[in-house]
Design a protein around this motif. Structure first.
Motif, PDB file in Angstrom:
ATOM      1  N   LYS A 286      44.210  46.746  27.604  1.00 56.58           N
ATOM      2  CA  LYS A 286      44.666  45.524  26.947  1.00 56.58           C
ATOM      3  C   LYS A 286      44.959  44.417  27.961  1.00 56.58           C
ATOM      4  CE  LYS A 286      48.852  44.809  25.613  1.00 56.58           C
ATOM      5  NZ  LYS A 286      50.184  45.002  25.001  1.00 56.58           N
ATOM      6  N   ASN A 287      45.487  44.799  29.132  1.00 59.22           N
ATOM      7  CA  ASN A 287      45.863  43.818  30.146  1.00 59.22           C
ATOM      8  C   ASN A 287      44.798  43.624  31.216  1.00 59.22           C
ATOM      9  OD1 ASN A 287      48.877  43.005  29.632  1.00 59.22           O
ATOM     10  ND2 ASN A 287      48.794  45.210  29.281  1.00 59.22           N
ATOM     11  N   ASN A 288      43.613  44.241  31.001  1.00 56.76           N
ATOM     12  CA  ASN A 288      42.482  44.072  31.914  1.00 56.76           C
ATOM     13  C   ASN A 288      42.840  44.443  33.354  1.00 56.76           C
ATOM     14  OD1 ASN A 288      39.746  43.368  32.331  1.00 56.76           O
ATOM     15  ND2 ASN A 288      40.374  41.410  33.211  1.00 56.76           N
ATOM     16  N   ILE A 289      43.555  45.567  33.516  1.00 63.07           N
ATOM     17  CA  ILE A 289      43.973  46.019  34.840  1.00 63.07           C
ATOM     18  C   ILE A 289      43.044  47.139  35.296  1.00 63.07           C
ATOM     19  CG2 ILE A 289      45.833  47.101  36.163  1.00 63.07           C
ATOM     20  CD1 ILE A 289      47.812  45.774  34.250  1.00 63.07           C
ATOM     21  N   PRO A 290      42.360  46.958  36.426  1.00 60.86           N
ATOM     22  CA  PRO A 290      41.384  47.961  36.888  1.00 60.86           C
ATOM     23  C   PRO A 290      42.024  49.119  37.634  1.00 60.86           C
ATOM     24  CG  PRO A 290      41.419  46.124  38.406  1.00 60.86           C
ATOM     25  CD  PRO A 290      42.385  45.769  37.303  1.00 60.86           C
ATOM     26  N   ILE A 291      41.309  50.222  37.698  1.00 56.74           N
ATOM     27  CA  ILE A 291      41.705  51.383  38.484  1.00 56.74           C
ATOM     28  C   ILE A 291      40.548  51.731  39.416  1.00 56.74           C
ATOM     29  CG2 ILE A 291      42.158  53.873  38.392  1.00 56.74           C
ATOM     30  CD1 ILE A 291      43.729  53.460  35.869  1.00 56.74           C
ATOM     31  N   TYR A 292      40.880  52.091  40.659  1.00 56.99           N
ATOM     32  CA  TYR A 292      39.875  52.480  41.636  1.00 56.99           C
ATOM     33  C   TYR A 292      40.204  53.864  42.196  1.00 56.99           C
ATOM     34  CZ  TYR A 292      38.333  47.598  41.648  1.00 56.99           C
ATOM     35  OH  TYR A 292      37.859  46.380  41.272  1.00 56.99           O
ATOM     36  N   ILE A 293      39.265  54.435  42.950  1.00 61.73           N
ATOM     37  CA  ILE A 293      39.504  55.699  43.650  1.00 61.73           C
ATOM     38  C   ILE A 293      39.594  55.402  45.137  1.00 61.73           C
ATOM     39  CG2 ILE A 293      38.550  57.967  44.234  1.00 61.73           C
ATOM     40  CD1 ILE A 293      37.217  58.037  41.512  1.00 61.73           C
ATOM     41  N   CYS A 294      40.684  55.848  45.757  1.00 54.24           N
ATOM     42  CA  CYS A 294      40.910  55.597  47.185  1.00 54.24           C
ATOM     43  C   CYS A 294      39.820  56.274  48.017  1.00 54.24           C
ATOM     44  CB  CYS A 294      42.289  56.117  47.599  1.00 54.24           C
ATOM     45  SG  CYS A 294      42.653  55.912  49.360  1.00 54.24           S
ATOM     46  N   LYS A 295      39.207  55.531  48.922  1.00 46.62           N
ATOM     47  CA  LYS A 295      38.129  56.064  49.742  1.00 46.62           C
ATOM     48  C   LYS A 295      38.640  56.980  50.849  1.00 46.62           C
ATOM     49  CE  LYS A 295      34.635  52.523  48.959  1.00 46.62           C
ATOM     50  NZ  LYS A 295      33.771  53.457  48.217  1.00 46.62           N
ATOM     51  N   HIS A 296      39.962  57.045  51.013  1.00 42.51           N
ATOM     52  CA  HIS A 296      40.511  57.926  52.048  1.00 42.51           C
ATOM     53  C   HIS A 296      41.054  59.229  51.473  1.00 42.51           C
ATOM     54  CE1 HIS A 296      43.506  59.192  55.193  1.00 42.51           C
ATOM     55  NE2 HIS A 296      42.396  59.073  55.891  1.00 42.51           N
ATOM     56  N   CYS A 297      41.961  59.146  50.491  1.00 40.12           N
ATOM     57  CA  CYS A 297      42.580  60.369  49.943  1.00 40.12           C
ATOM     58  C   CYS A 297      41.917  60.848  48.658  1.00 40.12           C
ATOM     59  CB  CYS A 297      44.077  60.153  49.709  1.00 40.12           C
ATOM     60  SG  CYS A 297      44.457  58.999  48.356  1.00 40.12           S
ATOM     61  N   GLY A 298      41.115  59.974  48.009  1.00 38.14           N
ATOM     62  CA  GLY A 298      40.417  60.374  46.788  1.00 38.14           C
ATOM     63  C   GLY A 298      41.240  60.274  45.528  1.00 38.14           C
ATOM     64  N   ASN A 299      42.470  59.749  45.613  1.00 40.02           N
ATOM     65  CA  ASN A 299      43.324  59.602  44.434  1.00 40.02           C
ATOM     66  C   ASN A 299      43.030  58.287  43.712  1.00 40.02           C
ATOM     67  OD1 ASN A 299      44.659  62.023  44.761  1.00 40.02           O
ATOM     68  ND2 ASN A 299      46.343  61.142  45.924  1.00 40.02           N
ATOM     69  N   TYR A 300      43.359  58.258  42.423  1.00 42.12           N
ATOM     70  CA  TYR A 300      43.225  57.038  41.640  1.00 42.12           C
ATOM     71  C   TYR A 300      44.370  56.087  41.995  1.00 42.12           C
ATOM     72  CZ  TYR A 300      39.701  59.278  38.675  1.00 42.12           C
ATOM     73  OH  TYR A 300      38.569  59.885  38.217  1.00 42.12           O
ATOM     74  N   PHE A 301      44.076  54.781  41.981  1.00 42.50           N
ATOM     75  CA  PHE A 301      45.141  53.813  42.255  1.00 42.50           C
ATOM     76  C   PHE A 301      44.810  52.469  41.622  1.00 42.50           C
ATOM     77  CE2 PHE A 301      42.053  52.606  45.400  1.00 42.50           C
ATOM     78  CZ  PHE A 301      42.320  51.289  45.755  1.00 42.50           C
ATOM     79  N   ILE A 302      45.863  51.669  41.405  1.00 41.88           N
ATOM     80  CA  ILE A 302      45.705  50.298  40.911  1.00 41.88           C
ATOM     81  C   ILE A 302      45.880  49.372  42.110  1.00 41.88           C
ATOM     82  CG2 ILE A 302      46.695  48.500  39.442  1.00 41.88           C
ATOM     83  CD1 ILE A 302      47.571  50.731  37.538  1.00 41.88           C
ATOM     84  N   PRO A 303      44.886  48.551  42.436  1.00 47.20           N
ATOM     85  CA  PRO A 303      44.974  47.715  43.637  1.00 47.20           C
ATOM     86  C   PRO A 303      46.083  46.674  43.548  1.00 47.20           C
ATOM     87  CG  PRO A 303      43.091  47.073  42.298  1.00 47.20           C
ATOM     88  CD  PRO A 303      43.644  48.327  41.689  1.00 47.20           C
ATOM     89  N   SER A 304      46.698  46.387  44.684  1.00 49.80           N
ATOM     90  CA  SER A 304      47.769  45.384  44.735  1.00 49.80           C
ATOM     91  C   SER A 304      47.200  43.973  44.712  1.00 49.80           C
ATOM     92  CB  SER A 304      48.616  45.596  45.992  1.00 49.80           C
ATOM     93  OG  SER A 304      47.792  45.574  47.154  1.00 49.80           O
ATOM     94  N   SER A 305      45.918  43.840  45.030  1.00 49.43           N
ATOM     95  CA  SER A 305      45.258  42.531  44.981  1.00 49.43           C
ATOM     96  C   SER A 305      43.770  42.750  44.761  1.00 49.43           C
ATOM     97  CB  SER A 305      45.484  41.757  46.287  1.00 49.43           C
ATOM     98  OG  SER A 305      44.821  42.409  47.363  1.00 49.43           O
ATOM     99  N   LYS A 306      43.049  41.684  44.471  1.00 48.83           N
ATOM    100  CA  LYS A 306      41.611  41.790  44.227  1.00 48.83           C
ATOM    101  C   LYS A 306      40.856  42.172  45.494  1.00 48.83           C
ATOM    102  CE  LYS A 306      41.371  38.603  40.301  1.00 48.83           C
ATOM    103  NZ  LYS A 306      40.797  37.357  39.771  1.00 48.83           N
ATOM    104  N   LYS A 307      41.440  41.885  46.647  1.00 52.81           N
ATOM    105  CA  LYS A 307      40.784  42.201  47.914  1.00 52.81           C
ATOM    106  C   LYS A 307      40.971  43.666  48.296  1.00 52.81           C
ATOM    107  CE  LYS A 307      41.149  37.534  49.882  1.00 52.81           C
ATOM    108  NZ  LYS A 307      41.682  36.726  51.001  1.00 52.81           N
ATOM    109  N   ASN A 308      42.095  44.242  47.850  1.00 54.01           N
ATOM    110  CA  ASN A 308      42.410  45.610  48.247  1.00 54.01           C
ATOM    111  C   ASN A 308      41.908  46.612  47.209  1.00 54.01           C
ATOM    112  OD1 ASN A 308      43.607  47.903  49.398  1.00 54.01           O
ATOM    113  ND2 ASN A 308      45.471  47.596  48.216  1.00 54.01           N
ATOM    114  N   THR A 309      40.621  46.933  47.258  1.00 55.89           N
ATOM    115  CA  THR A 309      40.043  47.842  46.268  1.00 55.89           C
ATOM    116  C   THR A 309      39.490  49.125  46.897  1.00 55.89           C
ATOM    117  OG1 THR A 309      37.888  46.743  46.451  1.00 55.89           O
ATOM    118  CG2 THR A 309      39.398  45.938  44.746  1.00 55.89           C
ATOM    119  N   LEU A 310      39.710  49.311  48.192  1.00 53.72           N
ATOM    120  CA  LEU A 310      39.171  50.489  48.872  1.00 53.72           C
ATOM    121  C   LEU A 310      40.206  51.582  49.089  1.00 53.72           C
ATOM    122  CD1 LEU A 310      36.935  48.808  51.615  1.00 53.72           C
ATOM    123  CD2 LEU A 310      36.233  49.708  49.403  1.00 53.72           C
ATOM    124  N   TYR A 311      41.442  51.185  49.463  1.00 54.33           N
ATOM    125  CA  TYR A 311      42.454  52.175  49.826  1.00 54.33           C
ATOM    126  C   TYR A 311      43.744  51.968  49.045  1.00 54.33           C
ATOM    127  CZ  TYR A 311      39.288  52.599  53.832  1.00 54.33           C
ATOM    128  OH  TYR A 311      38.184  52.763  54.624  1.00 54.33           O
TER     129      TYR A 311
END
Length: 402
Positions: A286-311
């Protein structure tokens, strides 16, 4: 606060508003106590916050070293975190590991043990172990460490199947709506659109899950971002992938209207932790908030900014977060790449200079052109993932003087 662990109704509650979640729930904490074997009684000791320094507290505990033990206390906690925090923690548990399961029970109390069953009065597995004779605390409920672990063991095999199943279903939804596999036909859609496509393409399974989890909240809730889509016009093959492609193509050909804010703020009384996680998914959509997978530990996470989508920003080791470690890895890779680039340019320049200084010897120019051609092919292979930077460096060192 007195919290009755036997309660089956309001021991878990989640409120969501302004991209935050307030999660009030049952949990466990540990306290130090002394045990008197003669009369089978426990006495709760003072806690760390009652002392000015850690040294004073350690000295206090040492006076009871012969009879000290650890008790598990049924507690009640309220946490305010970013929307999706509960969901991410659930996704990142390894329920194939018993110790991880114990940690889960410790953090989420009774709601983490309740099975998804039509019978909502299946009982509390901790009940038979809570009748400890505590001399100086009659208002709270305590268990011995042995009994706490025993309840976890007795419920582990059956409960983990449910947890792993829902974890898998949630991950499948999240991977699809965030297009974590970089599927071409999903690239131009928003999170809400992909969620709609997923629901329609896997209608039966999604509906079954939604109905089961909705029976564990006081309000049935779902997200429907699209108002007008004649989904019946899309072919239904029964295959998820083909259905998803067909629905995607239909949406592209027939643009629809959207409802950006179907709800502003809702509160739910949840009976199982899976329901809280399911609600989190709906709120994130509903709030259009993305989730990514950390490229280091492999856990799911919500990025703190649009630039921080890798870790992710979770602590990984030695007090450093994956984001900090990732930055170091990126920096070291850049240094290594700069070193190889410098070596390549120096070698290329030396071979060119040798050819220029010896125009009467065609062999030097031929070797220069051939080396340059092979180097460019090597770089293309690196971009395509066929070869590595280290292999390129080794090749340069082997051919630079030939």
């Amino acid at each position: 606060m007195k919290f009755d662990i036997v309660s089956r109704i309001y021991y878990m509650k989640m409120s969501t508003t302004n991209n935050m979640e307030l999660f009030t729930r049952d949990t466990f904490s540990t306290v130090n106590a002394t045990y008197n074997k003669a009369n089978d009684t426990y006495t709760i000791l003072k806690e760390r916050n009652e002392f000015k320094t850690k040294k004073e507290y350690t000295k206090y505990l040492s006076t009871y070293s012969d009879s000290i033990c650890k008790l598990y206390k049924s507690d009640f906690t309220a946490e305010k975190n970013k929307l999706g925090t509960t969901l991410l923690k659930f996704l990142n548990y390894d329920f194939t590991n018993f110790d991880s399961f114990v940690e889960f029970i410790y953090n989420y109390g009774l709601p983490s043990l309740v099975f998804n069953s039509d019978d909502k009065d299946i009982g509390n597995p901790f009940n038979e172990y809570t009748n400890l004779n505590v001399t100086n605390d009659k208002k709270n409920i305590f268990l011995t460490e042995k009994d706490f672990i025993l309840v976890c063991k007795n419920n582990y095999e059956a409960r983990k199947e449910f947890l792993i199943d829902y974890q898998t279903q949630f991950k499948t939804i999240i991977n699809f709506i965030n297009n974590l596999s970089n599927t071409d036909y999903l690239k131009d859609f928003s999170i809400a659109e992909r969620f709609y496509i997923y629901k329609q393409a896997d209608f039966t399974n999604y509906s079954d899950m939604s109905i089961i989890l909705s029976s564990y909240i006081t309000l049935t809730y779902d997200v429907e971002p699209m108002k007008f889509l004649n989904i019946n016009s899309c072919p239904n093959t029964g295959n998820f992938e083909e259905n998803a492609k067909a629905i995607s193509e239909y949406i592209k050909n027939y643009p629809t209207e959207y409802d950006d804010e179907p709800f502003s703020s809702l509160c739910f009384n949840c009976h199982v932790i899976e329901t809280a996680c399911f609600i989190s998914i709906l709120e994130l959509v509903k709030n259009n908030i993305p989730i990514y997978i950390c490229k280091h530990c492999g856990n799911y996470f919500i990025p703190s900014s649009k630039k921080n989508t890798l870790y992710c920003n979770n602590i990984y080791e030695h007090g450093k977060t994956c984001q900090e470690i990732g930055a170091m890895i990126t920096y070291n890779e850049k240094l290594k790449k700069d070193e190889i680039t410098s070596l390549y340019r120096k070698t290329l320049s030396a071979k060119k200079m040798l050819a220029n200084r010896n125009p009467d010897i065609p062999m030097y120019l031929e070797k220069y052109e051939q080396w340059k051609k092979e180097a460019n092919e090597f770089k293309k292979d690196i971009k395509q993932g066929k070869r590595t930077e280290e292999e390129f460096k080794k090749w340069i060192e082997e051919t630079r003087k030939k």
